[in-house]
Design a protein around this motif. Sequence first.
Motif, PDB file in Angstrom:
ATOM      1  N   LYS A  73      44.529  49.308  45.299  1.00 24.36           N
ATOM      2  CA  LYS A  73      44.768  50.861  44.948  1.00 24.36           C
ATOM      3  C   LYS A  73      45.311  51.450  46.089  1.00 24.36           C
ATOM      4  O   LYS A  73      46.027  52.304  45.862  1.00 24.36           O
ATOM      5  CB  LYS A  73      43.039  51.425  45.008  1.00 24.36           C
ATOM      6  N   ASN A  74      45.232  51.137  47.385  1.00 27.90           N
ATOM      7  CA  ASN A  74      45.897  51.679  48.458  1.00 27.90           C
ATOM      8  C   ASN A  74      47.317  51.490  48.430  1.00 27.90           C
ATOM      9  O   ASN A  74      47.992  52.261  48.962  1.00 27.90           O
ATOM     10  CB  ASN A  74      45.089  51.275  49.576  1.00 27.90           C
ATOM     11  N   LYS A  75      47.831  50.226  48.125  1.00 25.84           N
ATOM     12  CA  LYS A  75      49.050  49.525  48.049  1.00 25.84           C
ATOM     13  C   LYS A  75      50.021  50.077  46.945  1.00 25.84           C
ATOM     14  O   LYS A  75      51.143  50.736  47.112  1.00 25.84           O
ATOM     15  CB  LYS A  75      49.116  48.174  48.177  1.00 25.84           C
ATOM     16  N   PHE A  76      49.233  50.390  45.694  1.00 23.19           N
ATOM     17  CA  PHE A  76      50.217  50.540  44.537  1.00 23.19           C
ATOM     18  C   PHE A  76      49.804  51.625  43.789  1.00 23.19           C
ATOM     19  O   PHE A  76      50.562  52.130  42.754  1.00 23.19           O
ATOM     20  CB  PHE A  76      50.099  49.395  43.317  1.00 23.19           C
ATOM     21  N   LYS A  77      48.191  52.171  44.215  1.00 24.78           N
ATOM     22  CA  LYS A  77      47.972  53.295  43.105  1.00 24.78           C
ATOM     23  C   LYS A  77      47.578  52.815  41.929  1.00 24.78           C
ATOM     24  O   LYS A  77      46.276  52.456  41.414  1.00 24.78           O
ATOM     25  CB  LYS A  77      48.787  54.546  43.245  1.00 24.78           C
ATOM     26  N   ASN A  78      48.587  53.055  41.040  1.00 23.89           N
ATOM     27  CA  ASN A  78      48.647  52.449  39.665  1.00 23.89           C
ATOM     28  C   ASN A  78      49.084  51.099  39.616  1.00 23.89           C
ATOM     29  O   ASN A  78      50.176  50.761  39.902  1.00 23.89           O
ATOM     30  CB  ASN A  78      49.489  53.453  38.887  1.00 23.89           C
ATOM     31  N   TYR A  79      48.096  49.974  39.325  1.00 24.44           N
ATOM     32  CA  TYR A  79      48.641  48.695  39.305  1.00 24.44           C
ATOM     33  C   TYR A  79      47.937  48.119  38.071  1.00 24.44           C
ATOM     34  O   TYR A  79      47.015  48.476  37.388  1.00 24.44           O
ATOM     35  CB  TYR A  79      48.101  47.953  40.589  1.00 24.44           C
ATOM     36  N   ILE A  80      48.400  46.888  38.050  1.00 20.31           N
ATOM     37  CA  ILE A  80      48.132  45.835  36.938  1.00 20.31           C
ATOM     38  C   ILE A  80      48.134  44.376  37.291  1.00 20.31           C
ATOM     39  O   ILE A  80      49.119  43.836  38.052  1.00 20.31           O
ATOM     40  CB  ILE A  80      48.860  45.948  35.505  1.00 20.31           C
ATOM     41  N   PHE A  81      47.345  43.594  36.974  1.00 24.98           N
ATOM     42  CA  PHE A  81      47.419  42.170  37.339  1.00 24.98           C
ATOM     43  C   PHE A  81      48.501  41.428  36.410  1.00 24.98           C
ATOM     44  O   PHE A  81      48.124  41.674  35.071  1.00 24.98           O
ATOM     45  CB  PHE A  81      45.963  41.682  37.356  1.00 24.98           C
ATOM     46  N   ASN A  82      49.190  40.576  36.676  1.00 25.24           N
ATOM     47  CA  ASN A  82      50.194  40.026  35.890  1.00 25.24           C
ATOM     48  C   ASN A  82      49.266  38.815  35.385  1.00 25.24           C
ATOM     49  O   ASN A  82      49.389  38.330  34.322  1.00 25.24           O
ATOM     50  CB  ASN A  82      51.244  39.478  36.517  1.00 25.24           C
ATOM     51  N   HIS A  83      48.749  37.679  36.216  1.00 25.86           N
ATOM     52  CA  HIS A  83      48.164  36.620  35.881  1.00 25.86           C
ATOM     53  C   HIS A  83      47.263  36.061  37.040  1.00 25.86           C
ATOM     54  O   HIS A  83      47.345  36.549  37.981  1.00 25.86           O
ATOM     55  CB  HIS A  83      49.235  35.409  35.563  1.00 25.86           C
ATOM     56  N   LEU A  84      46.340  35.184  36.644  1.00 21.90           N
ATOM     57  CA  LEU A  84      45.684  34.398  37.744  1.00 21.90           C
ATOM     58  C   LEU A  84      45.726  33.052  37.268  1.00 21.90           C
ATOM     59  O   LEU A  84      45.175  32.394  36.187  1.00 21.90           O
ATOM     60  CB  LEU A  84      44.093  34.792  37.571  1.00 21.90           C
ATOM     61  N   PHE A  85      46.276  32.170  38.120  1.00 18.42           N
ATOM     62  CA  PHE A  85      46.341  30.605  37.767  1.00 18.42           C
ATOM     63  C   PHE A  85      45.434  30.001  39.119  1.00 18.42           C
ATOM     64  O   PHE A  85      45.485  30.359  40.158  1.00 18.42           O
ATOM     65  CB  PHE A  85      47.886  30.176  38.019  1.00 18.42           C
ATOM     66  N   VAL A  86      45.183  28.934  38.576  1.00 19.79           N
ATOM     67  CA  VAL A  86      44.370  27.806  39.484  1.00 19.79           C
ATOM     68  C   VAL A  86      45.431  26.637  39.409  1.00 19.79           C
ATOM     69  O   VAL A  86      45.418  26.104  38.530  1.00 19.79           O
ATOM     70  CB  VAL A  86      42.898  27.325  39.041  1.00 19.79           C
TER      71      VAL A  86
END
Length: 270
Positions: A73-86
Amino acid sequence: MNDMLKSYNENGYYLAKSVFTDEFCKELINYLDTLKPKVTLPFTNVTWGYGNLLNQGIYKNISDNKLITDFCKNKFKNYIFNHLFVHNKAPWVGASVEWHQEAFNIDSYAPGYSRDEWDDFAQIYVALEKQDLDNGCLRIFPGSHREGLLPSEDTVNEHLSHKRRVPFETLQYLNSKYGVENCELEPGDVLFFNHLVVHGSASNHSSRSRKAIVLQVRKNIREKNMEIFNKEIKYRVDFVKNALNNRIKKLNKGNIYDEEKWIYSHISNL
């Protein structure tokens, strides 16, 4: 949070210790046993990846974590996660990862964004198991983001996949200027780093597993461009095909193992 962002912006990364508990990391690992493997390590039946686990099961707790969401929130304000890989860097056979900048492959994971928009992305790396030099911990050139977007060269990795890596001469320069930092992490530690920090890791030749989460976040400013994505994927697939075809042609020309038998005879005498 201000100190965290200041360190992240100045150094290109920020390490947060013990964000998640050992017990929770074990729960995350146990959840993987319920999943069907998506990718195995080359020439083995050992799992390397499980597909995109973003918002899946217990893994939703990663992207919902307060420190992570506050950073975003502080870095991007409006953001979305692209992916989560293990990624499972398995004992004995866990493959290495080439030295690279995440920005090299932006047309694959965020087509339509420019490499110049590297600061609109961040990589959030969560250690699920202890990482050290013995089992192939993540390694970075701290401060290397100050060099901007570096040159890259195409290669085929141990998974027989196309990758872009930092050239040898550039790595020599980076090492002389910045040195390499070994990210020796405990379960639950989280490393935030930007898309220009050069990083990679060695193979795991130890008896210990080294599982880790890679969560990518980006500023949500445009839709992905599938035309660019399809062009990029074709380029990467064609590169691998051409590299393998060239290797086959060389093999068909003669017995390269016979030509190099003096090497093996010397090795056998060591």
